[in-house]
Design a protein around this motif. Sequence first.
Motif, PDB file in Angstrom:
ATOM      1  N   VAL A 174       0.932  -1.297  -0.005  1.00 34.65           N
ATOM      2  CA  VAL A 174      -0.023   0.057  -0.106  1.00 34.65           C
ATOM      3  C   VAL A 174       0.922   1.313  -0.067  1.00 34.65           C
ATOM      4  N   LYS A 195     -10.755  -6.214   0.689  1.00 39.69           N
ATOM      5  CA  LYS A 195      -9.634  -5.314   0.127  1.00 39.69           C
ATOM      6  C   LYS A 195     -10.149  -4.084  -0.266  1.00 39.69           C
ATOM      7  N   VAL A 232      -9.759  -0.627   1.935  1.00 40.24           N
ATOM      8  CA  VAL A 232      -9.005   0.830   1.482  1.00 40.24           C
ATOM      9  C   VAL A 232      -9.985   2.014   1.054  1.00 40.24           C
ATOM     10  N   ALA A 267      -3.398   0.358  -3.301  1.00 39.67           N
ATOM     11  CA  ALA A 267      -3.415  -1.060  -2.899  1.00 39.67           C
ATOM     12  C   ALA A 267      -3.071  -2.242  -3.744  1.00 39.67           C
TER      13      ALA A 267
END
Length: 248
Positions: free
Chosen positions: A5, A109, A113, A132
């Motif tokens: 990230v 995910k 994020v 990311a």
Amino acid sequence: MGFPVSLRIDGEGEFEDDFEGDSEGDSEGDFAAATDAVFAWLREVDARFSPFKPDSEVSRYGRGEVADGELSADLTEVLGLCADLRRATGGAFDVRLPGRGFDPCAVVKGWSVQRAAELLTAAGARRFCLNAGGDVVVSGGPWRVGIRHPEQADRVCAVLAVTDGAVATSGRYERGDHIIDGRTGRPATGMLSLTVVAPTLTEADATATAAFALGTDGPAWAATRSGCEIFAIDTTHRVLRTPGLPVA
């Protein structure tokens, strides 16, 4: 959950006045505090949601050690998103595959994020790019976002101009045939890569994965999702794109 990230925040004084930081408006301090909050949240998500950590909430739930009524509000939300996608794809997207443990990473995910990006916005950040593992959330653009060529790692096949929103790509070029069609239990076929532009990374990332699982029917399905624009390449090297795709 196995992805790098990076965060870029642009501009001296690029925070609004409502940031709960230095009363003098110290931009450097504001940047540091916002960055710390983002990475603290992502570390928390990794600890709580990773299916690779035996003591995470996701792992314990997958083993039946946590009842539905005992779940955190966050995992309850994620399960709801997973169930919605399973229904919408007729089972092609499924986080409970036979012979595999419960694994909601395809939703977690993008969801996590996006939450991190919202922390930045709430702190007053106006122009940033949060990346990311190649999926990005941007604010205050336009930002130029390249889509990697699925067969030539040193090339891009398109460049997008995104002001406020998210871009996510699903493909086979990094992790091989890791996306499974839940209807067959076999790796999804038919597409080389599929990119979704959407208002949030929650929507973009989950839609890209679910559409890839649908195979050649995926791009048309993804295009029906509210706010989504599509750029896809199938295994015959045909390019499919929606008219509203924000090409730079």
